[in-house]
Design a protein around this motif. Structure first.
Motif, PDB file in Angstrom:
ATOM      1  N   GLU A 202       0.831  -1.204   0.000  1.00 39.16           N
ATOM      2  CA  GLU A 202       0.000   0.000   0.000  1.00 39.16           C
ATOM      3  C   GLU A 202       0.869   1.259   0.000  1.00 39.16           C
ATOM      4  OE1 GLU A 202      -1.606  -3.533   1.479  1.00 39.16           O
ATOM      5  OE2 GLU A 202      -0.166  -2.318   2.613  1.00 39.16           O
TER       6      GLU A 202
ATOM      7  N   LYS B 217      -2.792  -1.237   5.809  1.00 40.32           N
ATOM      8  CA  LYS B 217      -3.944  -2.022   5.348  1.00 40.32           C
ATOM      9  C   LYS B 217      -4.837  -2.454   6.497  1.00 40.32           C
ATOM     10  CE  LYS B 217      -5.212  -5.915   2.382  1.00 40.32           C
ATOM     11  NZ  LYS B 217      -4.702  -6.995   1.481  1.00 40.32           N
TER      12      LYS B 217
ATOM     13  N   ARG C  79      -4.847   4.176  -4.651  1.00 41.06           N
ATOM     14  CA  ARG C  79      -5.814   3.392  -3.902  1.00 41.06           C
ATOM     15  C   ARG C  79      -7.067   4.200  -3.563  1.00 41.06           C
ATOM     16  NH1 ARG C  79      -3.613  -1.217  -2.381  1.00 41.06           N
ATOM     17  NH2 ARG C  79      -4.989  -1.563  -0.597  1.00 41.06           N
TER      18      ARG C  79
ATOM     19  N   GLU D 279      -6.678   1.525   6.371  1.00 40.33           N
ATOM     20  CA  GLU D 279      -7.517   1.139   5.233  1.00 40.33           C
ATOM     21  C   GLU D 279      -8.694   0.275   5.673  1.00 40.33           C
ATOM     22  OE1 GLU D 279      -5.437  -0.407   1.884  1.00 40.33           O
ATOM     23  OE2 GLU D 279      -4.608   1.566   1.360  1.00 40.33           O
TER      24      GLU D 279
ATOM     25  N   THR E  74     -12.452   1.580   4.985  1.00 41.11           N
ATOM     26  CA  THR E  74     -13.288   0.889   4.001  1.00 41.11           C
ATOM     27  C   THR E  74     -14.343  -0.011   4.632  1.00 41.11           C
ATOM     28  OG1 THR E  74     -11.703  -0.955   3.797  1.00 41.11           O
ATOM     29  CG2 THR E  74     -11.418   0.916   2.317  1.00 41.11           C
ATOM     30  N   GLN E  75     -13.993  -0.723   5.714  1.00 35.54           N
ATOM     31  CA  GLN E  75     -14.915  -1.702   6.279  1.00 35.54           C
ATOM     32  C   GLN E  75     -15.843  -1.112   7.331  1.00 35.54           C
ATOM     33  OE1 GLN E  75     -14.895  -4.909   4.927  1.00 35.54           O
ATOM     34  NE2 GLN E  75     -13.488  -3.848   3.552  1.00 35.54           N
TER      35      GLN E  75
ATOM     36  N   GLN F  40     -10.651   2.554  -3.875  1.00 29.78           N
ATOM     37  CA  GLN F  40     -10.902   1.595  -2.804  1.00 29.78           C
ATOM     38  C   GLN F  40     -11.224   2.314  -1.503  1.00 29.78           C
ATOM     39  OE1 GLN F  40      -7.791  -1.327  -2.309  1.00 29.78           O
ATOM     40  NE2 GLN F  40      -8.364  -1.746  -0.195  1.00 29.78           N
TER      41      GLN F  40
END
Length: 447
Positions: free
Chosen positions: A92, A369, A100, A373, A377-378, A103
């Protein structure tokens, strides 16, 4: 042996800005530089080393000033770091934030095509953050940092962003910020949440065991990776007028406006958490650094006190996921730093005045990540983990006026529809903040 003594962090080798809070009030400056000549870049690093504090800031935290220095992947390449070392960094980091963006949810107005130059362009090689509790001392330190590239024809400063604590002591949205930081084992700093033990040092600083008991992947050679950390730098423009307009349209009264804002954030503007004061603001609670962080969400599984989709609960679910098959919240904890830029929109103003205002968001951790990230994202961009797949974070999520936010109430839940974007990404970079030993290694490279 106390919890914080279980591991001995090499504090004299770790940049102080990674582990320690900014003062309050504060002033700060962010500088970005480009390296066009390898030898000049190494000389720049050599000159910056004496300006970097390690461990605890060596100066008075109220009146002192200190800097943190970090490098992008392109910056390390510009310094001549060998390819085998560059290849050992996290994928990353090597790709960079702009690559990125989709995403991460940085699309549309927040997409790299609309980012402020030179963010995301590949020209950003060195990032310097200078923070102080005193404007005069900050100016003196920034001047020393700027003089570091004096006479170096191959180094150019390409961007500067000043920031400061707003007169209210809160963010541009009006909320107290910086609450709920994790304590790091071995840092010597106590936890403000008695319900949460300090996280393992390896979750933040490379070269130490993390929450799994393992050493996280570390750049090679060891002198380059150990005691370093990954840093995320993001400039986020806040649409304060749009936020106020939305609350005004959806609320039945001024008191209802304050309640809806608190439900979206998970805290009242004072900093008092809904988990402890669900019905009304409690400024005394919000001002208490220990009480305002002494809570969990396990006793409120349906979110009647604090909605599961509220910003603060999404970013740190605390104990709400303890019984949720294999989700270890501690694996996604991270250090967050936020500083405000631009003028405050005067209280009560509902029309945008065209000023650029917002937050410089900084993350520090051992895994881009698994920490930044994943949360972005989640938990912030997606609602699957709270049972609402179509719902994004109501405050900072990439909303497009088609989403919703659910507020559990009895007898019927309340749903806020057509959420517009309140935060727009203006750019950012993935960086690496090396140790002092690593900075000396970089300065002495002979490739």
């Amino acid at each position: 042996m106390s919890i914080t003594d279980r591991v001995d962090l090499e504090l004299d080798d770790i940049q102080s800005g990674v582990l320690h809070e900014r003062p309050s009030p504060y002033v700060g400056t962010y500088l970005l530089l480009r390296i066009d000549d390898r030898a000049a870049g190494r000389e720049l690093v050599r000159r910056l080393i004496p300006l970097v504090d390690t461990g605890r800031p060596a100066l008075d935290p109220v009146h002192g000033a200190w800097i943190t220095v970090a490098f992008t992947y392109q910056g390390l390449a510009a310094l001549g770091v060998p390819h085998e070392s560059l290849d050992s960094f996290a994928p990353e980091f090597r790709q960079g934030m702009a690559a990125r963006a989709a995403q991460l949810g940085d699309v549309g107005d927040s997409g790299p095509a609309n980012w402020e130059e030179p963010l995301g362009s590949g020209d950003v090689h060195v990032a310097i953050a200078a923070i102080s509790g005193d404007a005069d001392r900050l100016r003196a330190l920034v001047e020393r940092a700027r003089r570091a590239d004096e006479g170096l024809a191959g180094v150019e400063m390409i961007w500067q962003q000043d920031c400061y604590q707003l007169p209210t002591g809160r963010t541009s949205f009006g909320f107290r910020d910086g609450i709920g930081q994790p304590a790091v084992e071995g840092s010597g700093l106590p936890s403000t949440n008695p319900k949460e033990e300090p996280i393992k040092a390896g979750e933040i600083i490379l070269g130490y065991p993390d929450e799994t008991g393992e050493l996280p992947p570390m750049p090679a050679p060891e002198v380059l990776g150990r005691n370093g950390t990954y840093v995320v730098f993001r400039k986020l423009h806040t649409r304060v007028a749009a936020y106020r307009q939305y609350l005004r349209q959806k609320a039945a009264s001024r008191a209802d406006e304050a309640l809806l804002g608190a439900k979206m954030v998970g805290r009242w503007q004072s900093g008092a958490p809904l988990a402890l004061s669900p019905d009304q603001d409690d400024p005394g609670l919000g001002a208490d650094p220990h009480r305002r962080n002494d809570f969990g969400y396990a006793d409120d599984p349906r979110g009647f006190k604090c909605p599961a989709g509220a910003h603060a609960r999404r970013a740190n679910p605390r104990d709400a996921l303890d019984d949720d098959g294999g989700v270890n919240v501690r694996l996604h904890r991270m250090i967050r730093r936020g500083t405000s830029y631009g003028p405050a929109l005067p209280e009560g103003v509902l029309e945008d005045d065209g000023a650029d205002r917002g937050i410089i968001f900084v993350f520090a951790g051992a895994s881009l990540k698994r920490q930044f990230e994943f949360v972005k994202t989640q938990w912030l961009k997606d609602g699957i983990f709270i049972g609402a797949p179509a719902e994004k974070d109501p405050l900072v999520g990439p909303n497009d006026s088609s989403g919703a936010f659910t507020i559990p109430t009895t007898p019927i839940r309340r749903r806020l529809q057509q959420l517009p974007p309140f935060v727009v990404t203006r750019g950012g970079e993935y960086c690496f903040a090396p140790s002092l030993r690593a900075m000396r290694w970089l300065a002495q490279l002979d490739t």
